[in-house]
Design a protein around this motif. Sequence first.
Motif, PDB file in Angstrom:
ATOM      1  N   ILE A 396       0.848  -1.186   0.000  1.00  0.00           N
ATOM      2  CA  ILE A 396       0.000   0.000   0.000  1.00  0.00           C
ATOM      3  C   ILE A 396       0.887   1.241   0.000  1.00  0.00           C
ATOM      4  O   ILE A 396       1.799   1.370   0.826  1.00  0.00           O
ATOM      5  CB  ILE A 396      -0.938   0.010   1.222  1.00  0.00           C
ATOM      6  N   THR A 397       0.614   2.167  -0.918  1.00  0.00           N
ATOM      7  CA  THR A 397       1.430   3.370  -1.051  1.00  0.00           C
ATOM      8  C   THR A 397       0.543   4.615  -1.053  1.00  0.00           C
ATOM      9  O   THR A 397      -0.689   4.534  -1.020  1.00  0.00           O
ATOM     10  CB  THR A 397       2.249   3.337  -2.357  1.00  0.00           C
ATOM     11  N   ASP A 398       1.192   5.768  -1.145  1.00  0.00           N
ATOM     12  CA  ASP A 398       0.468   7.042  -1.178  1.00  0.00           C
ATOM     13  C   ASP A 398       0.288   7.555  -2.598  1.00  0.00           C
ATOM     14  O   ASP A 398      -0.023   8.732  -2.812  1.00  0.00           O
ATOM     15  CB  ASP A 398       1.190   8.084  -0.330  1.00  0.00           C
ATOM     16  N   GLN A 399       0.449   6.680  -3.598  1.00  0.00           N
ATOM     17  CA  GLN A 399       0.338   7.092  -4.987  1.00  0.00           C
ATOM     18  C   GLN A 399      -1.099   6.932  -5.466  1.00  0.00           C
ATOM     19  O   GLN A 399      -1.647   5.835  -5.482  1.00  0.00           O
ATOM     20  CB  GLN A 399       1.268   6.241  -5.869  1.00  0.00           C
ATOM     21  N   GLY A 400      -1.723   8.046  -5.832  1.00  0.00           N
ATOM     22  CA  GLY A 400      -3.097   7.990  -6.308  1.00  0.00           C
ATOM     23  C   GLY A 400      -3.903   9.159  -5.778  1.00  0.00           C
ATOM     24  O   GLY A 400      -3.410   9.989  -5.000  1.00  0.00           O
ATOM     25  N   PRO A 401      -5.158   9.241  -6.172  1.00  0.00           N
ATOM     26  CA  PRO A 401      -6.000  10.381  -5.754  1.00  0.00           C
ATOM     27  C   PRO A 401      -6.313  10.345  -4.266  1.00  0.00           C
ATOM     28  O   PRO A 401      -6.287   9.293  -3.628  1.00  0.00           O
ATOM     29  CB  PRO A 401      -7.277  10.188  -6.587  1.00  0.00           C
ATOM     30  N   SER A 402      -6.628  11.517  -3.736  1.00  0.00           N
ATOM     31  CA  SER A 402      -6.995  11.630  -2.322  1.00  0.00           C
ATOM     32  C   SER A 402      -8.490  11.385  -2.200  1.00  0.00           C
ATOM     33  O   SER A 402      -9.299  12.312  -2.293  1.00  0.00           O
ATOM     34  CB  SER A 402      -6.624  13.018  -1.792  1.00  0.00           C
TER      35      SER A 402
END
Length: 477
Positions: A396-402
């Motif tokens: 799981i990463t922080d890459q992508g839409p909020s």
Amino acid sequence: MRTTLLIAAIAVLGATVVTPTASSAPARLDWAPCPAGPLPTPDLECTTLEVPLDYRDPNGRRIDLTISRLPSKNPQKRRGVLLTNPGGPGPGGLDYPQLLKLFELPQDVLDTYDVIGLDPRGTGHSTPVACDFTPEQVARGNLPYPNGPADVLDQAERAKAQAKRCAESESGPLLPHITTANTARDMDRVRAALGESTVSYLGASYGTYLGAVYTELFPRRGDRFVLDSNLGAGGYDIEAMHGFARGMEDRFPDFAEFAAARPQYGLGTTPAQVTAKFHELAARLDRAPVAGITGSLFRGLTFEGLYSADLTALAENWQALDAGKAPDVPTTDDLDTLLSARFAVICGDSTWPRSVRSYQLDVEVNRLRYPLLGAAAANISACAYWPAPLEPRVRITDQGPSNVLMVQNQRDPGTPLANARTLRSALGDRARMVTVDQGGHGVYLFGTNRCANTAVTEFLVTGKQPSTDVLCAAETR
């Protein structure tokens, strides 16, 4: 609907990841009344969709997914579909939209979405798995409480037998494919079959990890994602198992205060006395079980009871056992399928330690660290003897839409706050977390906090996400 320890007691991925193509034409879905189940579902309609067993071989063997739909009756307000998952892994979720409606899912949400339920692969009315466990294996469950290293050795032999029985069962070829990543891929096939470009999601407990995996594999196909009562960033790995013990330590003081304030239960008049009663009852039931409840199962029964916001039933069950009477414990149908699917996901998602000695050491460390449940949560399971996972765990990463809203109780026994924070950290600016000063497992609808319930409803209906993480103060109705 959340699977508990009592039932159990009973890098974005690289080239190996195969995802469905977005250009595939939607499948034809023929909706009909849902199959009969324990919960009447007059508002639901159901259908079946075929998906690949192995997404690395999309033209190979197919399996069935059974889907339910609670349609929006307001075309002017309808935004899309809201997929749901009640937790687990192991139980189905076909009737979950109906249950959410019974728990007063707000009309604004019902207007905004067709609410979609799903029996995940391996469960319920979808293509199920079954290891054909013996009644003794089902009754003993997965993580009995060991009183010393010899008990871990004994459990290792039983765990090895469970893994062997699964591998040799008729479901054996299916089991390696009953994973969280494949269930997330199934969810995307459901999205495409429904003719939707994106999907929203409401997932509880294990369903939070499933939702996080979907957002990782399909970041641009997620609309509004609510993760309620969160596993850590590693899903149901060994840290999550150890987390059960941490969660029980967080939640148990609420029960000790509750019981101490109600002398009619006879469990003690101070929290310290109630805690002493716990250890005394566990030891007594180990020597002389009551209605099949051993000390190990008593610990699991207590753990399960701590999931509820209302602790009355747990106090009554303690009172009955203290008097040598059978507690009022609900039964669960088809535990073989539940446990089989549960093992498949938990063992197939992660690589587990193989050394019995490592579990013996963990048991003793966690017995001291978490006296209520630590030894059980660290015990060896069939995962130690399971085949290696077919693909790396999804990171799981922080890459992508909020577009993720997490909601979390401070004193959750099943998914403790400490583990939830690891998922919050992994998602970074993609998420906001609403933390609630209350105990129990489950926040939205199943909890009593208006602050948190309002935040979730507003997010689902309008998309408004808090600008920062939020702490909701304790409330009573």
